[in-house]
Design a protein around this motif. Structure first.
Motif, short mmCIF file in Angstrom:
data_model
loop_
_atom_site.label_atom_id
_atom_site.label_comp_id
_atom_site.label_asym_id
_atom_site.label_seq_id
_atom_site.Cartn_x
_atom_site.Cartn_y
_atom_site.Cartn_z
N TRP A 135 0.82 -1.20 0.00
CA TRP A 135 0.00 0.00 0.00
C TRP A 135 0.86 1.26 0.00
N TYR A 136 1.91 1.25 0.83
CA TYR A 136 2.78 2.43 0.94
C TYR A 136 3.94 2.41 -0.06
N GLY A 137 4.05 1.34 -0.85
CA GLY A 137 5.10 1.28 -1.86
C GLY A 137 6.49 1.24 -1.28
N ALA A 138 6.66 0.55 -0.15
CA ALA A 138 7.98 0.45 0.49
C ALA A 138 8.79 -0.61 -0.24
N GLU A 139 9.83 -0.19 -0.95
CA GLU A 139 10.61 -1.10 -1.77
C GLU A 139 11.90 -1.56 -1.10
N THR A 140 12.54 -0.69 -0.34
CA THR A 140 13.80 -1.05 0.29
C THR A 140 13.57 -1.57 1.70
N ARG A 141 14.62 -2.18 2.25
CA ARG A 141 14.53 -2.70 3.61
C ARG A 141 14.34 -1.58 4.61
N ASP A 142 15.00 -0.45 4.39
CA ASP A 142 14.84 0.69 5.30
C ASP A 142 13.42 1.22 5.26
N ASP A 143 12.81 1.24 4.08
CA ASP A 143 11.43 1.69 3.97
C ASP A 143 10.49 0.77 4.75
N ARG A 144 10.70 -0.52 4.60
CA ARG A 144 9.83 -1.49 5.28
C ARG A 144 10.00 -1.44 6.79
N ARG A 145 11.21 -1.18 7.25
CA ARG A 145 11.45 -1.12 8.70
C ARG A 145 10.72 0.04 9.35
N LYS A 146 10.42 1.08 8.58
CA LYS A 146 9.74 2.24 9.13
C LYS A 146 8.23 2.06 9.22
N LEU A 147 7.72 1.01 8.62
CA LEU A 147 6.28 0.74 8.66
C LEU A 147 5.94 -0.13 9.87
N LYS A 148 4.85 0.20 10.54
CA LYS A 148 4.43 -0.58 11.70
C LYS A 148 3.84 -1.92 11.26
N TRP A 149 4.08 -2.92 12.10
CA TRP A 149 3.45 -4.22 11.88
C TRP A 149 1.99 -4.13 12.31
N PRO A 150 1.13 -5.05 11.82
CA PRO A 150 -0.28 -5.04 12.25
C PRO A 150 -0.41 -5.12 13.76
N THR A 151 -1.40 -4.44 14.30
CA THR A 151 -1.60 -4.42 15.74
C THR A 151 -1.97 -5.81 16.26
N LEU A 152 -1.36 -6.20 17.36
CA LEU A 152 -1.69 -7.46 18.01
C LEU A 152 -2.75 -7.21 19.08
N SER A 153 -3.87 -7.88 18.96
CA SER A 153 -4.91 -7.76 19.98
C SER A 153 -4.53 -8.61 21.20
N GLY A 154 -5.22 -8.37 22.30
CA GLY A 154 -4.96 -9.17 23.50
C GLY A 154 -5.25 -10.64 23.27
N THR A 155 -6.28 -10.93 22.46
CA THR A 155 -6.61 -12.32 22.14
C THR A 155 -5.48 -12.99 21.38
N SER A 156 -4.89 -12.27 20.43
CA SER A 156 -3.77 -12.83 19.66
C SER A 156 -2.55 -13.05 20.55
#
Length: 300
Positions: A135-156
């Motif tokens: 979605w954000y077009g992050a192509e490099t490793r540095d770009d991907r590292r700046k994106l947050k991972w999906p939120t983990l719920s308490g159930t997860s």
């Protein structure tokens, strides 16, 4: 290093990152765009996308495991609580256990559903991560590292914590007897009581952790499937009404989890946990099994 952005076409992926940012880890199909629902999946099955199939696998695999769990809690907690006798309770356990430990039913009721449930949950998380990157077009490793991972719920989180607890429980009560004796026909509630007597602190902490985390995960997971979690309380009119509904649901789901944990521990810890050591050749056989536990077996 500056963050690079790439211009992309409208609706390039199945879901908007808005759902991810709001913590909707397992969104319903209503959050998907119309094109996503009409495209064929990678499996060649038209009409539904990857998230739809992963959600269904994750959901329906829990149905089957719940059936086993209900029988297991009945045998190891409710019946001991009613009979107050380990030998009597063991009779019921040994009579019913062959039905879900047979060569066909054990994989169908336990191994396969549990494997599918865990795998689908992990796949959903990785899929969400991939969608965010696209979605954000992050192509490099540095770009991907700046994106947050999906939120983990308490159930997860509870589910991930439950995995090693279940693995330890399975090792002690199923794998260890198969490895040492070639079967678990002699392993019952008296075997568990002997373990509590031999390793009281370790056994109590492990058991309470398994029950509390498991009850929380099961209660909130089923509330999610039934649409009874606080975050699904929309459509109730004024904000005050929605807040009241969310509050009631939060207390309700946690109340169910506490009641399940209390019932589970009342028989498992209050009766089986106080059964004491077994004597004679039976006790010596149990000691031999527990001595095979890595590290902890040295204390026996």
């Amino acid at each position: 290093m500056s963050f690079s952005l790439q211009e992309i076409e409208p609706s390039p992926v199945d879901e908007s990152p808005v759902a991810i940012e709001k913590g909707e880890y397992f969104p319903s199909e209503r959050t998907l765009s119309p094109p996503a629902l009409s495209r064929s999946s990678t499996l060649g099955l038209s009409g539904h996308n990857t998230v739809w199939w992963l959600n269904r696998i994750h959901r329906y695999s829990s149905y089957t495991f719940t059936a086993f769990l209900a029988a297991h809690i009945t045998n190891t907690s409710i019946i001991p609580l009613l009979t107050r006798s380990l030998p009597t309770s063991d009779t019921y356990l040994l009579l019913t256990r062959p039905y879900y430990q047979s060569a066909l039913l054990e994989p169908a009721l336990i191994i396969l559903p549990l494997t599918l449930h865990i795998t689908a949950g992990l796949a959903l998380r990785l899929y969400r991560r991939r969608q965010t990157v696209l979605w954000y077009g992050a192509e490099t490793r540095d770009d991907r590292r700046k994106l947050k991972w999906p939120t983990l719920s308490g159930t997860s989180v509870a589910g991930y914590v439950l995995v090693p607890l279940l693995a330890g429980h399975t090792f002690v009560n199923r794998i260890l007897p198969l490895w040492v004796e070639g079967g678990s026909s002699g392993v019952g509630l008296q075997y568990l009581a002997h373990g509590f007597a031999r390793l009281p602190y370790v056994a109590t902490v492990a058991y309470v952790s398994l029950v509390v985390v498991g009850s929380w995960h099961f209660a909130w997971g089923w509330a999610k499937w039934l649409g009874l979690t606080p975050d699904t309380s929309g459509g109730y009119g004024e904000d005050v009404d929605r807040k009241l509904v969310r509050k009631r649901r939060w207390y309700g789901v946690n109340g169910v989890a506490a009641a399940l944990a209390g019932l589970w521990m009342a028989g498992g810890l209050g009766v089986v946990g106080r059964g004491g050591k077994m004597g004679g050749w039976v006790g010596r056989g149990f000691d031999e099994l527990y001595r095979r536990i890595p590290i902890l077996g040295r204390r026996i």
